[in-house]
Each structure stands twice: as C-alpha cells, then as structure tokens.
Motif scaffolding. Sequence first.
Motif, short mmCIF file in Angstrom:
data_model
loop_
_atom_site.label_atom_id
_atom_site.label_comp_id
_atom_site.label_asym_id
_atom_site.label_seq_id
_atom_site.Cartn_x
_atom_site.Cartn_y
_atom_site.Cartn_z
N SER A 1 0.88 -1.19 0.00
CA SER A 1 0.00 0.00 0.00
C SER A 1 0.91 1.23 0.00
O SER A 1 2.10 1.14 0.34
N GLU B 1 -7.61 1.98 -7.22
CA GLU B 1 -8.53 3.01 -6.69
C GLU B 1 -9.51 3.48 -7.77
O GLU B 1 -10.68 3.77 -7.48
N ARG C 1 -12.14 1.03 -7.75
CA ARG C 1 -12.99 1.12 -6.55
C ARG C 1 -13.95 2.31 -6.64
O ARG C 1 -15.13 2.21 -6.30
N ARG D 1 -4.12 10.00 -2.93
CA ARG D 1 -4.27 10.35 -1.51
C ARG D 1 -4.80 9.19 -0.67
O ARG D 1 -5.02 9.33 0.52
N THR D 2 -5.03 8.04 -1.32
CA THR D 2 -5.53 6.86 -0.57
C THR D 2 -4.34 6.07 -0.08
O THR D 2 -3.54 5.58 -0.88
N PRO E 1 -6.54 -0.22 -2.08
CA PRO E 1 -7.95 -0.25 -2.51
C PRO E 1 -8.44 -1.66 -2.83
O PRO E 1 -9.61 -1.97 -2.57
N ARG F 1 -9.34 -3.23 0.41
CA ARG F 1 -10.59 -2.62 0.92
C ARG F 1 -11.81 -3.20 0.19
O ARG F 1 -12.83 -3.48 0.78
#
Length: 354
Positions: A102, A300, A303, A313-314, A318, A321
């Motif tokens: 990540s 992302e 997602r 910014r994540t 993802p 998640r």
Amino acid sequence: MSTYRAGIIGCGSVSHMHMRGYQSIDSIDVVAIADPVEEALNGFGERYGIPTRYKDAREMLDAEQLDIVSICTWHKLHAPLTIVACARKPKAVLCEKPMATSLGECDQMIIAARRNNVKLAIAHQRRFNAAWTDARDLIAAGAIGEPRQIVARGGQGLLNDCSHLLDMMRYVLGEDAQWVIGNLERKTDRYERQTPIEDRSAGIIQFEGGAIGLLLQELAGPNYQGGVFYGTEGIIELDERKVRLLSSQSVGWEERQGQGEDPNIAQARELVEWIEGRVEHRGEASNGRAAIEIIMAIYESARLHEVVQMPLRTMASPIERMIESGDLPVERPGPYDIRAFLLWGEDMSGPTFA
Ligand SMILES: NC(=O)c1ccc[n+]([C@@H]2O[C@H](COP(=O)([O-])OP(=O)(O)OC[C@H]3O[C@@H](n4cnc5c(N)ncnc54)[C@H](O)[C@@H]3O)[C@@H](O)[C@H]2O)c1
C-alpha cells in the motif's frame, strides 16, 4: 578501502541475486543471514560459506552492526522488516520490489529511513539492464520523436511483474504519472506470495509529457518483460536484453543488444557509490513508491469508478478494501496462492493479510 558488513533477511530465490551482487563487490562482505526456515537458512549459508545464521531477523540486526541490509522476504514483510532494519541504523537497506502493498506502507518505510539517516533503495534491478538505459538515452535524444504510447503486458497481479513494467515506463520515459484510469476482475480468491491479487486488470496512465501508458495484466497475449514505445518518429521494442529501434531516419529495424554488467552486480556497486556520496542510487525509494502509487491508483480507479489524479491520496490498498467490504465477491470460492510452491517442507499456510 572501507569494508561494508552486509546481512540478508530471507534466504529464498531472490536472495541469490543479492548475494551475486554483493559477492562481486570487493568492499562488501556478507557476514550474516536470517530466515526462520532452517532448510532455507542452512542451505543458503552452506552454499555461500556464511556461518553466522539467525532464525530471527531482529536478533541478527541487534548483534551484527550491519552497514547494508537486504530484505528478501515476501511483499507483506517488506515494510515491517525495513522499519525494523532502519531502526538499527545501517548505512543502507536494499528492499525487494514491490516496495510494499500500500502507499501508506511505502511512506512509513521512507519515514523510517529518513529519521535514522539510512539510504533506502528498492531492488528494481532492471533499471540496470543496459538495454533499458539505452532505450532511455535514445528517447531522450529524440530517436523516436515525441513519445506517444507505451504498451506493456504482465502477469501475476499488478504488484509482482507489473511493478517492474511500470518502473520501466517511468525510467525509460524519465517522467511521472499525472492521472490513471483502470479496472480489474477478481472472481477467484487469488493470492500471490500471500498478497491478494486480481485475476485480470488493465491500467491507462497519462505521463507528464503527454504519452499514454497501457498496462495489460493477464489480458491479450504473452508477457513481454518489456514494452513497446511508440513515438511521432519511430518505435522502440524493449525487452530485458535488447532494444529494437525503427525510426523515420533508418531503413529498417536496428537491433541493439544491451552490453553491460549483470544488473544485480551493478545494483550493488551503485549502493556502495551511494553510501560513499558519489551518486544517488537509481532505485532510490521514491521510485519504488512511484510504481506502487500507479498500481494503487489503478485499484482506486476500479474502486471509485473515476479517473484518479496524482498524487494519490488513498493510503490503504484499494483492492484489499474492496475485498473486505464485499465489493469484489468471489464467484469461484477457495483461496489459492500462485506462489505457494515457494513455501518449504510441510507448509501449506493459507493466505493471510498479516
Ligand atoms: N527483483 C526481482 O526481479 C525479483 C525476483 C524474484 C523475487 N522478487 C521479490 O523478492 C521477494 C521474495 O521472493 P522470493 O521469490 O525470493 O520468495 P521465497 O519464498 O523464495 O523466499 C522468501 C524467504 O523469506 C523467508 N522468510 C519468511 N519470513 C521471514 C522473516 N520473518 N524473516 C526472515 N526471512 C523470512 C522465507 O522462509 C523464504 O526463505 C518478493 O517480494 C518478490 O517479489 C524480486
């Protein structure tokens, strides 16, 4: 000349590549190794004549005053073991790719290195392939005009092969990504070295200079371990060993074999030069992070169903998640790991997020 005391954490397949690099540099001495699996530890130690062996990496780090630490474990342990190693203040840590699983983990590794004044490099050793540097120099010199598109194909999930391919795009172009759009399919419960991965995915990456990168993961044909760069005035086909160049200035394809030392040796040599303040290492951690940032942006985008602008910014993964929240329901149940064959003895440990 100084002699640097090196230690290797994880004595599996890739550790031999690190050893090959260190053995070839006079100023590096591999003095200790660590691996909880006795068969791996002793097999490696005996092969290379390293008597100082630990089952626990922390014990090795506490006892050995290492200057250089290699992290050669599976992806999920890259961040925790890099942080553990940096806390003992070696001069440098060389951690395997993918840097982490990540973006948040990448940042923790960079913080750990900075606050302990450790030089952190990620082993994207293909940056040391002579052919890749040749392609980079050709593109910088305008051999294919303005780069417009790059196509690369990989497998085994985005983190494994594809981290190399995204690093190739950034290294050869000399540019960063601006935005990313992507999608993925995960209908089986698929893992790679205990990291959850997708069955198939694709990413489109806009680079700063306007070129578009297209990454296909287990889609549309064989993997290249390289890519094709299309420009306004020519094409470069690149693999690990050679460049094939077609340019508007030439009559046909020109094949250029990469000439240079083994990339693992070149990677180790540059690590010493970096420690001694002569160069910045080509695999400096921000490059490993940038490859992870693009991968996480592809996830992302899938997602959030949107174009993901950089910087991402994540900080969490993802894909993990989506799996946890039930957004990627498994339709063909039963977890399996495509790298379970690397485990030792009776170990059939199922996939974990730990
Ligand atoms: N740069 C490259 O081209 C390249 C090539 C192959 C692998 N890799 C990367 O190297 C990493 C390792 O892959 P591999 O194929 O060598 O795996 P591997 O399974 O062959 O080796 C991993 C070793 O780590 C050991 N290990 C597990 N937990 C440990 C711990 N807590 N402390 C110390 N050792 C521990 C295992 O017992 C095993 O011997 C992966 O992240 C992979 O992506 C990179």
